[in-house]
Design an enzyme around this catalytic site. Sequence first.
Site, PDB file in Angstrom:
ATOM      1  N   SER A 316       0.839  -1.209   0.000  1.00 34.09           N
ATOM      2  CA  SER A 316       0.000   0.000   0.000  1.00 34.09           C
ATOM      3  C   SER A 316       0.870   1.254   0.000  1.00 34.09           C
ATOM      4  O   SER A 316       0.574   2.238  -0.689  1.00 34.09           O
ATOM      5  CB  SER A 316      -0.910  -0.004   1.226  1.00 34.09           C
ATOM      6  OG  SER A 316      -1.579   1.230   1.381  1.00 34.09           O
ATOM      7  N   TRP A 319       2.346   1.726  -3.410  1.00 33.38           N
ATOM      8  CA  TRP A 319       1.311   2.225  -4.321  1.00 33.38           C
ATOM      9  C   TRP A 319       1.185   3.739  -4.226  1.00 33.38           C
ATOM     10  O   TRP A 319       0.962   4.419  -5.237  1.00 33.38           O
ATOM     11  CB  TRP A 319      -0.033   1.561  -3.995  1.00 33.38           C
ATOM     12  CG  TRP A 319      -1.169   2.072  -4.823  1.00 33.38           C
ATOM     13  CD1 TRP A 319      -1.574   1.619  -6.047  1.00 33.38           C
ATOM     14  CD2 TRP A 319      -2.061   3.147  -4.496  1.00 33.38           C
ATOM     15  NE1 TRP A 319      -2.651   2.339  -6.500  1.00 33.38           N
ATOM     16  CE2 TRP A 319      -2.973   3.282  -5.565  1.00 33.38           C
ATOM     17  CE3 TRP A 319      -2.189   4.010  -3.407  1.00 33.38           C
ATOM     18  CZ2 TRP A 319      -3.991   4.234  -5.575  1.00 33.38           C
ATOM     19  CZ3 TRP A 319      -3.195   4.966  -3.408  1.00 33.38           C
ATOM     20  CH2 TRP A 319      -4.075   5.067  -4.476  1.00 33.38           C
ATOM     21  N   HIS A 320       1.338   4.274  -3.024  1.00 35.14           N
ATOM     22  CA  HIS A 320       1.154   5.711  -2.844  1.00 35.14           C
ATOM     23  C   HIS A 320       2.252   6.533  -3.512  1.00 35.14           C
ATOM     24  O   HIS A 320       1.993   7.662  -3.934  1.00 35.14           O
ATOM     25  CB  HIS A 320       1.075   6.056  -1.358  1.00 35.14           C
ATOM     26  CG  HIS A 320      -0.280   5.855  -0.759  1.00 35.14           C
ATOM     27  ND1 HIS A 320      -0.712   4.633  -0.280  1.00 35.14           N
ATOM     28  CD2 HIS A 320      -1.312   6.712  -0.594  1.00 35.14           C
ATOM     29  CE1 HIS A 320      -1.947   4.755   0.178  1.00 35.14           C
ATOM     30  NE2 HIS A 320      -2.332   6.001  -0.009  1.00 35.14           N
ATOM     31  N   GLY A 321       3.443   6.010  -3.598  1.00 37.17           N
ATOM     32  CA  GLY A 321       4.488   6.817  -4.215  1.00 37.17           C
ATOM     33  C   GLY A 321       5.803   6.076  -4.354  1.00 37.17           C
ATOM     34  O   GLY A 321       6.087   5.132  -3.608  1.00 37.17           O
ATOM     35  N   PHE A 474      -0.522  10.569  -7.227  1.00 37.73           N
ATOM     36  CA  PHE A 474      -0.403   9.130  -7.045  1.00 37.73           C
ATOM     37  C   PHE A 474      -1.083   8.357  -8.162  1.00 37.73           C
ATOM     38  O   PHE A 474      -1.016   7.151  -8.201  1.00 37.73           O
ATOM     39  CB  PHE A 474      -0.996   8.703  -5.695  1.00 37.73           C
ATOM     40  CG  PHE A 474      -0.404   9.474  -4.540  1.00 37.73           C
ATOM     41  CD1 PHE A 474       0.972   9.621  -4.409  1.00 37.73           C
ATOM     42  CD2 PHE A 474      -1.224  10.078  -3.585  1.00 37.73           C
ATOM     43  CE1 PHE A 474       1.506  10.322  -3.351  1.00 37.73           C
ATOM     44  CE2 PHE A 474      -0.681  10.784  -2.528  1.00 37.73           C
ATOM     45  CZ  PHE A 474       0.685  10.902  -2.414  1.00 37.73           C
TER      46      PHE A 474
END
Length: 474
Positions: A316, A319-321, A474
């Site tokens: 997770s 995924w954000h950055g 994002f």
Amino acid sequence: MLFHTPEFAGLLIVSLLLYYWMPKKRIYMLTIANMLFYGVAGIGNLFIFLAITIICYMCSKFMRGPYSKIFLWIGIGISLANLIFFKYIVFFMRSVGSLLDIELVAADSFWVSIVLPIGISFYTFQVIAYLVDVYQHKAEPAKTLLNFWVFISFFAHLVAGPIMRSHEFMPQIERIEAIRFNKRTFKLGIAWLTVGLIKKIWLADYLSPYVNEYFALGSNITGAEAWMASYMFAFQIFFDFAAYSEMAVGIGYLFGMELAINFKTPYLSTNATEFWRRWHITLSTWIRHYIYIPLGGSRKGPVRQYTNLFLAMAISGIWHGAAWTYVLWGMYHGLLLIVHKLYTMLKDKLGLSAIDNSKIYHVITIIIFFHLTCLGWILFRVQGLSNAFHMIRKMFSPEVFQFNGMLFPYVYIVIALFALHVGEYYLFKHASTLARVWDQRFPAPIRAVLYTAIAACLILFLKGDQNTFIYFQF
């Protein structure tokens, strides 16, 4: 194209007029509208998005044949390759270069010039969920390519979610011609859209300069200022992201369609498990169904469960950055989830579960977890691990008690924001009752005056500079 711009307002109004005027042509109209909306950000990115859509649609159709697993992985592989190339390739190369002490990415190289297409993370996750659901026979392939395109690219939620799953949204697309104008639903859409605009323009954008000012202090920031910065950023990112999600829900209702709610007053959470049921709900649901459960979930004992939780939250974070700060942020929340489960087990063994019914205990746990969340936001906001660790050290240094009198106005702002958050909880909890009282107790002229005043204020604020949404990166 931002939701709070005149250009988007024009696209929305024209789309709605055509949508209800020509119900038989709705799928074609939304196909074009979605292309216009996404094409503004770059024609090249639009063509890539269209190519991904066509390939994954064809893969889903072939999944009803003998080679379904092959086509599943072709679709997932192409979608992930697209995401990795645009979002992570430079990060990976720099990380490897740092590990080997060589420069793999020069400042003037081709790789640095790669621009991240907007919404790529969101539409990639939505495509993967669709492919997996079709493969597992939890959903049927879209009837037509246009239906699939509208499902993936509906401009209300394309850029920053909510992430819609096939069983939630595809049936609405399939019966789109049958949708009729509903006054109540349309009013609900306007209400959600207005709430989102208020959160973005009056709250998130208002906090933005103060947050930037404090984080710009860098190594000169004091411990007290660091906490104040984290408090204000916590509310800035919530109001900003919730604003987009709620405007998306409102736009969906305007078209007679229902999108998933993404936020439910997350800062009133008492623990990490509850937080992820309230914050970015569609992402946490996606992570649970497509990563945590496939890894084994809780089926193979507590140690494996904790490992799966940690890995799922680390993903997770990625995924954000494309930065180690985001990875660490995800790991941090994974540890919070594990600690909460261990704490719950300990309470049960000691026979202290009844303490959960105490209101005082409930308030204390909200305060503690809010501070734990704010601590994590430092990793999310600050660039570079060394800068983040420096700021966190300041937050736990003795100087944190050296409270500058100039911080008091910001303390009042944070208290007011938290009170507003509590008020939002009760507002949504009793929304139906309050709406009924509003309609019955207040005459139409009074309601009209208030609606006009709100609209006028929003239009007035919209004339200024529009800040982009945080989650667009994002």
